[in-house]
Design a protein around this motif. Structure first.
Motif, short mmCIF file in Angstrom:
data_model
loop_
_atom_site.label_atom_id
_atom_site.label_comp_id
_atom_site.label_asym_id
_atom_site.label_seq_id
_atom_site.Cartn_x
_atom_site.Cartn_y
_atom_site.Cartn_z
N UNK A 95 0.86 -1.19 0.00
CA UNK A 95 0.00 0.00 0.00
C UNK A 95 0.89 1.23 0.00
N UNK A 96 0.31 2.38 -0.32
CA UNK A 96 1.07 3.63 -0.32
C UNK A 96 1.58 3.90 1.09
N UNK A 97 2.85 4.23 1.19
CA UNK A 97 3.48 4.53 2.47
C UNK A 97 4.12 5.91 2.41
N UNK A 98 4.38 6.48 3.56
CA UNK A 98 4.99 7.80 3.66
C UNK A 98 6.50 7.66 3.63
N UNK A 99 7.16 8.44 2.78
CA UNK A 99 8.62 8.49 2.71
C UNK A 99 9.02 9.87 3.20
N UNK A 100 9.51 9.91 4.42
CA UNK A 100 9.75 11.21 5.06
C UNK A 100 11.20 11.63 4.97
N UNK A 101 11.44 12.88 5.38
CA UNK A 101 12.79 13.43 5.36
C UNK A 101 13.39 13.54 6.76
N UNK A 102 12.75 12.89 7.72
CA UNK A 102 13.27 12.89 9.09
C UNK A 102 13.36 14.29 9.66
N UNK A 103 14.45 14.58 10.30
CA UNK A 103 14.62 15.88 10.96
C UNK A 103 14.90 17.01 9.98
N UNK A 104 15.00 16.70 8.69
CA UNK A 104 15.20 17.76 7.69
C UNK A 104 13.95 18.61 7.47
N UNK A 105 12.76 18.09 7.81
CA UNK A 105 11.52 18.82 7.55
C UNK A 105 11.52 20.15 8.31
N UNK A 106 11.33 21.24 7.57
CA UNK A 106 11.32 22.57 8.18
C UNK A 106 9.93 23.19 8.17
N UNK A 107 9.28 23.22 7.00
CA UNK A 107 7.97 23.86 6.90
C UNK A 107 7.08 23.07 5.94
N UNK A 108 5.77 23.28 6.09
CA UNK A 108 4.76 22.71 5.19
C UNK A 108 3.80 23.85 4.86
#
Length: 155
Positions: free
Chosen positions: A51-64
């Motif tokens: 199924x579709x899964x989330x591929x995240x950027x870990x602690x690199x995420x700054x803003x959405x």
């Protein structure tokens, strides 16, 4: 100890490649990433998800932010939106954003740093490079037979 992961995923979250295409692309990744492949210090992890899964950027995420009105989105709203849509995979990515009330996709939100949703991923653990160039991404996409994007995670 922390890890960095450079992932290649299809632009379309539901899309999965043929196995022979993946073999070609893994060979290309081994040429593009020093230490990748047999006997190297860089680990390649190829994953097909049911199924579709989330591929995240870990602690690199700054803003959405919202792709419709460009307003910043609260991370609590975003986290709840992910949780509400996840049931052994994402069956839908559609979301009504609180800023302007518009309907969009969680995959279409503006993320700084990039994240994605996918049923296929090539993850390169601790590569000795930051990103693939546009030409390299195009070659990877040609090998898979579908446009791709890259996600860089720091865990």
């Amino acid at each position: 100890m922390s890890d960095d992961i450079l992932s290649i995923i299809p632009v379309e979250p539901q899309w999965q490649p043929e196995h022979d295409a993946v073999e070609r692309v893994v060979s290309l990744v081994e040429k593009l990433v020093p230490g990748a492949g047999q006997g190297g210090g860089v680990e390649l992890d190829v994953r097909w998800h049911d199924a579709v899964t989330f591929v995240d950027c870990g602690s690199n995420l700054e803003t959405i932010s919202c792709p419709l009105c460009q307003a910043a989105l609260d991370t609590k709203w975003w986290s709840d939106a992910l949780t509400d849509r996840y049931d052994d995979g994402f069956t839908t990515l559609t979301a009504d954003v609180p800023c302007c009330g518009g309907t969009t996709s969680l995959d279409a939100l503006n993320y700084d740093w990039p994240v994605g949703f996918a049923r296929f991923e090539i993850a390169i653990w601790n590569p000795e490079r930051v990103w693939f160039s546009e030409d390299e991404l195009a070659a990877l996409a040609d090998g898979l037979g579908h446009p791709v994007k890259q996600i860089r995670a720091h865990l």
